[in-house]
Write a protein that holds these residues in place. Structure first.
Motif, PDB file in Angstrom:
ATOM      1  N   SER A  95      -0.416  18.339  -5.150  1.00  0.00           N
ATOM      2  CA  SER A  95      -0.599  18.930  -3.830  1.00  0.00           C
ATOM      3  C   SER A  95      -0.045  17.988  -2.764  1.00  0.00           C
ATOM      4  CB  SER A  95      -2.079  19.194  -3.552  1.00  0.00           C
ATOM      5  OG  SER A  95      -2.777  17.984  -3.349  1.00  0.00           O
ATOM      6  N   LEU A  96       0.174  18.514  -1.573  1.00  0.00           N
ATOM      7  CA  LEU A  96       0.732  17.730  -0.478  1.00  0.00           C
ATOM      8  C   LEU A  96      -0.165  16.555  -0.114  1.00  0.00           C
ATOM      9  CD1 LEU A  96       2.882  17.399   1.767  1.00  0.00           C
ATOM     10  CD2 LEU A  96       1.509  18.953   3.172  1.00  0.00           C
ATOM     11  N   PHE A  97      -1.483  16.704  -0.261  1.00  0.00           N
ATOM     12  CA  PHE A  97      -2.411  15.674   0.197  1.00  0.00           C
ATOM     13  C   PHE A  97      -2.836  14.705  -0.902  1.00  0.00           C
ATOM     14  CE2 PHE A  97      -2.845  19.101   3.294  1.00  0.00           C
ATOM     15  CZ  PHE A  97      -2.586  18.399   4.463  1.00  0.00           C
ATOM     16  N   GLY A  98      -2.283  14.843  -2.105  1.00  0.00           N
ATOM     17  CA  GLY A  98      -2.498  13.837  -3.129  1.00  0.00           C
ATOM     18  C   GLY A  98      -1.602  12.637  -2.870  1.00  0.00           C
ATOM     19  N   VAL A  99      -1.892  11.505  -3.505  1.00  0.00           N
ATOM     20  CA  VAL A  99      -1.013  10.340  -3.383  1.00  0.00           C
ATOM     21  C   VAL A  99       0.370  10.729  -3.898  1.00  0.00           C
ATOM     22  CG1 VAL A  99      -0.578   7.989  -4.192  1.00  0.00           C
ATOM     23  CG2 VAL A  99      -2.894   8.682  -3.559  1.00  0.00           C
ATOM     24  N   SER A 100       1.392  10.417  -3.126  1.00  0.00           N
ATOM     25  CA  SER A 100       2.743  10.927  -3.418  1.00  0.00           C
ATOM     26  C   SER A 100       3.529  10.086  -4.410  1.00  0.00           C
ATOM     27  CB  SER A 100       3.539  11.042  -2.116  1.00  0.00           C
ATOM     28  OG  SER A 100       2.912  11.949  -1.224  1.00  0.00           O
ATOM     29  N   LEU A 101       3.083   8.861  -4.690  1.00  0.00           N
ATOM     30  CA  LEU A 101       3.846   7.979  -5.571  1.00  0.00           C
ATOM     31  C   LEU A 101       3.687   8.383  -7.032  1.00  0.00           C
ATOM     32  CD1 LEU A 101       2.962   4.787  -3.637  1.00  0.00           C
ATOM     33  CD2 LEU A 101       5.289   5.541  -4.072  1.00  0.00           C
TER      34      LEU A 101
END
Length: 220
Positions: A95-101
């Motif tokens: 999801s957009l609000f999870g950590v992106s790395l």
């Protein structure tokens, strides 16, 4: 192409330019007294999206398979490719609000990376599976070989990979994905320890364990 390597900064390097931009806009809004709260909210959301927490693997074992991204397990199934090879597929929705790395699920070497340019449709759209931007990364180690398929979603606009070839340490950051999904193609005998609907965290959650038979097969 090798991009900047995000290490232990609180905010991922790849997000600095966005945080800087919205910081300037927030300061301007304070000066002119217009939309201060709007730009403050956007700035805080940007910092949250590009946050870079440390992660400690739940298990430290050469047979462990870690989650490569934060998200929800969408699918676990067996698939057969056109060349007849069988794999176990695990799909994780980010999801957009999870950590992106993104983090390496195993200690390995990136032996090959292929990019397929495409659209940035909502990942829930059925057409996105065929038309969206993606990158296929092959990871190899002395005992196993897997494929990591990174698929961009609507908010991603691009897939950032810090390496296209070379070594990766266990749980090392290797890319960034704002929105989308990851599919892991695994040896058929991997023992999966998660189920559909489970929440996982990159570089921390254990997805499963490789079978010792895989080591024997690769050495032959």
């Amino acid at each position: 192409m090798i991009h900047s390597h995000t290490t232990t900064e609180i905010i991922a390097k790849e997000g600095w330019k966005y945080v800087g931009l919205f910081s300037i806009l927030f300061l301007i809004s304070l000066y002119v007294a217009v939309f201060q709260w709007v730009f403050l909210f956007i700035l805080l959301v940007t910092i949250y999206i590009f946050r870079n927490p440390e992660r400690i693997p739940a298990a430290d074992d050469k047979m462990v398979l870690l989650a490569p991204n934060d998200g929800t397990i969408l699918n676990i199934s067996k698939i057969i490719l056109q060349d007849g090879r069988e794999f176990l597929k695990v799909e994780i929705r980010k999801s957009l609000f999870g950590v992106s790395l993104l983090r390496a699920p195993i200690a390995s070497i990136i032996s090959d990376t292929k990019r397929v340019h495409g659209l940035f449709l909502n990942i829930e759209d059925k057409l996105s599976k065929k038309l969206n931007e993606r990158a296929v990364v092959r990871l190899k180690s002395n005992s196993k070989s897997i494929f990591v398929i990174v698929k961009a979603g609507f908010f991603s606009r691009s897939i950032e990979l810090f390496k296209s070839i070379g070594p990766l340490k266990f749980a090392q950051r290797f890319g960034l994905l704002l929105d989308g999904s990851i599919e892991l193609l695994l040896p058929i005998d991997v023992r999966i320890k998660v189920g559909v609907g489970d929440e996982v965290r990159a570089g921390e959650s254990v997805l499963g364990y490789f079978a010792y038979s895989s080591i024997k097969d690769d050495k032959q």
